[in-house]
Design a protein around this motif. Structure first.
Motif, PDB file in Angstrom:
ATOM      1  N   ALA A   1       0.827  -1.201   0.000  1.00  0.00           N
ATOM      2  CA  ALA A   1       0.000   0.000   0.000  1.00  0.00           C
ATOM      3  C   ALA A   1       0.862   1.253   0.000  1.00  0.00           C
TER       4      ALA A   1
ATOM      5  N   THR B   1       2.479   2.118  -3.466  1.00  0.00           N
ATOM      6  CA  THR B   1       1.676   2.775  -4.500  1.00  0.00           C
ATOM      7  C   THR B   1       1.647   4.287  -4.341  1.00  0.00           C
ATOM      8  N   MET B   2       2.104   4.801  -3.201  1.00  0.00           N
ATOM      9  CA  MET B   2       2.134   6.238  -2.988  1.00  0.00           C
ATOM     10  C   MET B   2       3.389   6.872  -3.586  1.00  0.00           C
TER      11      MET B   2
ATOM     12  N   ASP C   1      -5.877   9.550   1.210  1.00  0.00           N
ATOM     13  CA  ASP C   1      -5.176   8.766   0.199  1.00  0.00           C
ATOM     14  C   ASP C   1      -4.566   7.512   0.811  1.00  0.00           C
TER      15      ASP C   1
ATOM     16  N   ASP D   1      -7.307   4.954   1.562  1.00  0.00           N
ATOM     17  CA  ASP D   1      -7.751   4.266   0.345  1.00  0.00           C
ATOM     18  C   ASP D   1      -6.838   3.086   0.028  1.00  0.00           C
ATOM     19  N   ARG D   2      -5.557   3.303   0.093  1.00  0.00           N
ATOM     20  CA  ARG D   2      -4.593   2.284  -0.316  1.00  0.00           C
ATOM     21  C   ARG D   2      -4.538   1.138   0.700  1.00  0.00           C
TER      22      ARG D   2
ATOM     23  N   PHE E   1      -7.724  -0.878   0.287  1.00  0.00           N
ATOM     24  CA  PHE E   1      -7.696  -1.635  -0.969  1.00  0.00           C
ATOM     25  C   PHE E   1      -6.884  -2.917  -0.808  1.00  0.00           C
ATOM     26  N   PHE E   2      -5.693  -2.796  -0.205  1.00  0.00           N
ATOM     27  CA  PHE E   2      -4.854  -3.980  -0.074  1.00  0.00           C
ATOM     28  C   PHE E   2      -5.348  -4.922   1.021  1.00  0.00           C
TER      29      PHE E   2
ATOM     30  N   ALA F   1     -11.274   3.749  -7.590  1.00  0.00           N
ATOM     31  CA  ALA F   1      -9.915   3.230  -7.372  1.00  0.00           C
ATOM     32  C   ALA F   1      -8.963   3.634  -8.493  1.00  0.00           C
TER      33      ALA F   1
ATOM     34  N   LEU G   1      -5.113   4.328  -7.774  1.00  0.00           N
ATOM     35  CA  LEU G   1      -4.258   3.288  -7.212  1.00  0.00           C
ATOM     36  C   LEU G   1      -3.305   2.685  -8.235  1.00  0.00           C
TER      37      LEU G   1
ATOM     38  N   ALA H   1      -2.154  -2.337  -9.280  1.00  0.00           N
ATOM     39  CA  ALA H   1      -3.051  -2.670  -8.174  1.00  0.00           C
ATOM     40  C   ALA H   1      -4.405  -3.151  -8.692  1.00  0.00           C
TER      41      ALA H   1
END
Length: 601
Positions: A250, A253-254, A378, A381-382, A385-386, A409, A412, A416
């Protein structure tokens, strides 16, 4: 929610939760009136033929007229005088005249003509009755067709012909997505399946479905993330290694693309080090406090997170194993700061359940992210999601028992989204992705193998053009040229002729016998003729022409995608009969309108 007027919410809820799966409704103009089979065969009048009258007319030339009849009367009188005398002759003459008067062809013809007129009038009246009956049948048939057309269904459920296990929804607004979820989600919940909506949009896209579900007494659960998850024991669903990998992915992805992949390994190492040395419950705030211990920061973090002394001791022993390099220290600070941001507001919510309990047959569960700022939102969210991705990977959701919806999404990234689609397919879970934009990464993911795609309103011109390209082209015939030709012809003429003819004839005859003799005659004829003629004619002609050309153009123009109503959809799928493109509307209130079919057309 209500096109063309307001509808009772209970009626809409009953309609939405009734029937089979649908993604909207397509409008179909009812077929026009069908002509009656006899409309092209009106009764035909045939002039009747009367043989008796025709025979009398033919015999008219052979009838006995005045002089002939008088001669016959004189003969009868003469014969009567010779045989029966004067009185008898007169009687015979009177009888003959009476018989002749009664049987005279003119009288017979008059009587026959009168009978013919009467018979023709009778037949004409019968023909007029047949015409009236024919017109009545056509009128009744037309009225029945108009009633059928007025009562015919105009809205038909729009369903997937391919039975795709993954549906990508691209474009649209929050209101449009809310209508789509309500239209699609009602039959899913009514069928006893689970529906999990992961809402990353902050637009409450599932609120309309939740309201309708409440009217139908369908269970609805709401999990605000990360607030409700801060007291969740992650150890119930994660092993320390899996938790470290999930959080590290996660955080990865940032970072911008191309960043050193070793950073992911460092993140996973430090998180795993802390997770292994903490007792239950394993929460996000306790993880952040454990990282603070590794950084030798103030013990207030540990106290606030309620770390036990032996946990602090175990973490202190691991400081050297983590490493003192600048790079590792920077990553420790980075991961700790992110988890601190995620842990804000720990006292605001009750403890959440493990992700596996979000999946309950016949229940709508909405997990939505919020944040005090864009950075926390943000990150939430990640992480969420994971977390869902891990639940799919570990088969926390039983296959074939429900649908997972992930809304918003886009940010992402392609990797992802592809990982989520792959794990959902492997786990046997139906996946619906709601993607706001059709950018490069989305374009590479949308419409993948075995999936259908739904396009909604595309405000951006470039995205609308990309969507039109994705839908494809087709050959059509269009008018390319219209012509009209007008011509006029004027013709005049004059002629004269002269003729002259001369003839001569001669006849000779002779007789033999006692009176012998001969005669001769001669004749001469002469004729002349003159003729003058003048003529004039004018002709006008007009001809119209139309030329069509075969062109290869967009099946759906970009401007059509930009002009779609908020709930308008364009469904694209590959079914057994080939590629299919269908227009529809996903407004759930359509179900309460009149002339809505219960089955697809």
């Amino acid at each position: 929610m209500t096109p063309g007027g307001r509808h009772d919410s209970g009626e809409v809820a009953d309609g939405v939760f009734g029937g089979g799966e649908r993604w909207g409704w397509e409008f179909v103009v009812p077929a026009g009136p069908v002509a009656h089979p006899a409309s092209g065969s009106p009764p035909v009048w045939f002039e009747p033929y009367f043989p008796e009258l025709a025979e009398l007319e033919n015999r008219r030339a052979l009838r006995l007229t005045g002089p002939q009849s008088a001669g016959v009367v004189l003969v009868i009188l003469f014969c009567g005088l010779l045989t029966v005398g004067l009185i008898g002759a007169a009687v015979l003459a009177v009888v003959f005249v009476a018989v002749m008067a009664a049987t005279h062809p003119a009288r017979q013809r008059d009587r026959a003509r009168q009978r013919a007129v009467e018979e023709r009038q009778r037949q004409w009246a019968a023909h007029q009755q047949r015409v009236a009956d024919w017109q009545r049948v056509l009128r009744e048939h037309w009225q029945a067709e108009m009633r059928r057309r007025a009562a015919a269904d105009t809205w038909f459920p729009l369903v997937l012909g391919s039975g795709s296990a993954r549906i990508d929804v691209v474009g649209g607004t929050g209101d449009g997505w809310a209508g789509l979820l309500a239209t699609f989600g009602g039959p899913v919940l009514a069928g006893g399946q689970a529906l999990l909506v992961v809402d990353l949009t902050e637009q409450a896209v599932a609120v309309e479905l939740a309201q309708l579900a409440g009217l139908r007494s369908v269970p609805v659960g709401h999990v605000p993330f990360p607030g409700a998850a801060l007291r969740t024991d992650l150890g119930d669903e994660y092993a320390p290694e899996d938790l470290a990998d999930s959080l590290a992915a996660a955080l990865a992805t940032m970072r911008p693309p191309g960043t050193d992949t070793d950073l992911v390994t460092i993140d996973a190492t430090v998180i795993r080090t802390v997770a292994r040395r903490l007792d239950a419950p394993l929460t996000y705030p306790r993880l952040a406090a454990g990282l603070a211990v590794l950084l030798r920061q103030d013990e207030r973090h540990a106290q606030a997170a309620e770390l036990a002394p032996h946990e602090v001791a175990r973490l202190t022993e691991a400081i050297d194993s983590v490493g003192r390099g600048e790079r590792r220290q920077n990553q420790l600070h980075y991961v700790k700061d992110q988890l601190d941001s995620l842990s804000e507001g720990v006292g605001d919510y009750a403890r959440d359940r493990p992700a596996a309990e979000w999946w309950r047959p016949g229940q709508l569960t909405v997990v939505s992210t919020d944040g005090l700022g864009p950075r926390r939102k943000d990150l939430a969210d990640r992480v969420l999601f994971f977390r869902v991705l891990h639940a799919l990977r570990t088969r926390a959701f039983p296959p074939g028992t429900g649908t997972l919806v992930v809304a918003g999404a886009d940010h992402l990234g392609r990797d992802a989204l592809e990982a989520l689609a792959r794990q959902a397919r492997t786990a046997g879970v139906r996946l619906v992705l709601l993607l706001e934009h059709l950018r490069e990464a989305t374009l590479q993911v949308a419409g993948g193998s075995g999936s259908a795609i739904v396009f909604m309103r595309m405000g951006n011109g470039e995205e609308a053009k990309a969507a039109a390209e994705f839908i494809g082209h087709q050959y059509t015939f269009v008018v390319s040229q219209l012509t009209r030709q007008v011509g006029e012809t004027l013709t005049t003429g004059r002629g004269s002729s002269y003729g002259e003819q001369t003839g001569e004839s001669r006849t000779h005859s002779s007789n033999s016998g006692p009176n012998q003799g001969s005669s001769t005659s001669t004749g001469t004829s002469f004729s002349r003729s003159w003729q003058d003629s003048v003529n004039a004619s004018r002709a006008t002609s007009t001809s119209d022409g139309e030329t069509t050309a075969r062109v290869y153009e967009f099946t759906v123009e970009p401007t059509q995608l930009q002009a779609l109503p908020p709930t308008g959809i364009v469904l694209v799928e590959s079914a057994a009969g080939g590629r299919r493109v269908a227009f529809g509307d996903c407004n759930p209130a359509i179900v309460a309108m009149p002339r809505v079919a219960s089955r697809p057309r």
